[in-house]
Design an enzyme around this catalytic site. Structure first.
Site, PDB file in Angstrom:
ATOM      1  N   HIS A   1       0.864  -1.178   0.000  1.00 33.79           N
ATOM      2  CA  HIS A   1       0.000   0.000   0.000  1.00 33.79           C
ATOM      3  C   HIS A   1       0.903   1.231   0.000  1.00 33.79           C
ATOM      4  O   HIS A   1       2.098   1.144   0.301  1.00 33.79           O
ATOM      5  CB  HIS A   1      -0.882   0.014   1.244  1.00 33.79           C
ATOM      6  CG  HIS A   1      -1.920  -1.055   1.258  1.00 33.79           C
ATOM      7  ND1 HIS A   1      -2.966  -1.052   2.157  1.00 33.79           N
ATOM      8  CD2 HIS A   1      -2.091  -2.169   0.501  1.00 33.79           C
ATOM      9  CE1 HIS A   1      -3.734  -2.102   1.951  1.00 33.79           C
ATOM     10  NE2 HIS A   1      -3.214  -2.798   0.950  1.00 33.79           N
TER      11      HIS A   1
ATOM     12  N   GLU B   1       1.120   3.663   2.089  1.00 36.22           N
ATOM     13  CA  GLU B   1       1.676   3.974   3.404  1.00 36.22           C
ATOM     14  C   GLU B   1       2.729   2.952   3.836  1.00 36.22           C
ATOM     15  O   GLU B   1       3.800   3.338   4.317  1.00 36.22           O
ATOM     16  CB  GLU B   1       0.569   4.034   4.462  1.00 36.22           C
ATOM     17  CG  GLU B   1      -0.512   5.045   4.167  1.00 36.22           C
ATOM     18  CD  GLU B   1      -1.663   4.503   3.311  1.00 36.22           C
ATOM     19  OE1 GLU B   1      -2.678   5.200   3.204  1.00 36.22           O
ATOM     20  OE2 GLU B   1      -1.542   3.383   2.755  1.00 36.22           O
TER      21      GLU B   1
ATOM     22  N   CYS C   1      -5.581   1.827   6.176  1.00 38.78           N
ATOM     23  CA  CYS C   1      -6.156   0.612   6.759  1.00 38.78           C
ATOM     24  C   CYS C   1      -5.400   0.260   8.044  1.00 38.78           C
ATOM     25  O   CYS C   1      -4.405   0.903   8.399  1.00 38.78           O
ATOM     26  CB  CYS C   1      -6.080  -0.531   5.748  1.00 38.78           C
ATOM     27  SG  CYS C   1      -4.386  -1.123   5.452  1.00 38.78           S
TER      28      CYS C   1
ATOM     29  N   CYS D   1      -1.662  -0.449   7.517  1.00 39.32           N
ATOM     30  CA  CYS D   1      -0.873   0.766   7.305  1.00 39.32           C
ATOM     31  C   CYS D   1      -0.722   1.571   8.590  1.00 39.32           C
ATOM     32  O   CYS D   1       0.339   2.160   8.835  1.00 39.32           O
ATOM     33  CB  CYS D   1      -1.505   1.607   6.198  1.00 39.32           C
ATOM     34  SG  CYS D   1      -1.404   0.790   4.586  1.00 39.32           S
TER      35      CYS D   1
END
Length: 193
Positions: A96, A98, A126, A129
């Site tokens: 992701h 992040e 999420c 992250c």
């Protein structure tokens, strides 16, 4: 012959009527019927500037065939690292925006630099992250679009827990700011879907 045309026409009208009655909220790609939340009251002009940058990264990621998410790490008012979601490109579901940014930053910068930095991200992170942000020692996170609004727009339930709640449980000292310029972020997700 005439009655067959009438029957076909009536069938088409009936079908379209049912579609518009049953699916009144359906929208075409790129259109939104969702009202964005206002900016978090603690948002600064500098926050807006960096959120605009992560939205550029997210838009580019979506245009390149990836998922429309982007992040930057800012130290002393300057971007020191950028990352976009590369899940589609790599097949690695942990990449992701992040988590990728934190992985890059922890290899490149000292713990002291990270402890004085802010992570900006296009969409509320999420749980995975949030964990990466925590373990990276980053004390402030600013996001653009809420995950709940993104989920509503895309018609999916992401079963997400708001990032504020996650950080309250694992590290209440992490400052969370968001949403910021959410309408712009929702437009990016509307274009992508």
């Amino acid at each position: 012959m005439m009655s067959r045309r009438i029957l076909i026409s009536l069938t088409a009208v009936l079908f379209l009527s049912v579609v518009f009655l049953v699916f009144p909220k359906m929208e075409l790609k790129g259109q939104m019927n969702l009202k964005a939340f206002p900016d978090d009251p603690s948002t600064t002009e500098l926050d807006r500037e960096f959120i605009r940058r992560v939205y550029e990264i997210a838009r580019r990621a979506g245009a390149d065939g990836g998922r429309p998410f982007g992040s930057v790490l800012v130290h002393e008012g300057k971007i020191i690292a950028e990352f976009k979601n590369i899940v589609n490109e790599t097949g690695d579901v942990t990449q992701h925006a992040e988590t990728g940014l934190v992985a890059l930053a922890t290899q490149k910068f000292s713990r002291d630099i990270l402890a004085e930095s802010t992570l900006y991200t296009s969409t509320e992170p999420c749980i995975m992250c949030c964990g990466a942000i925590y373990w990276g020692g980053i004390p402030r996170m600013v996001y653009g679009t809420t995950s709940s609004q993104m989920g509503q727009l895309l018609g999916r339930d992401y079963m997400s827990i708001p990032s504020r709640e996650v950080f309250e449980r694992i590290e209440p000292g992490i400052e969370v700011v968001g949403p910021v310029l959410e309408e712009e972020g929702l437009k990016i997700h509307a274009e992508y879907r």
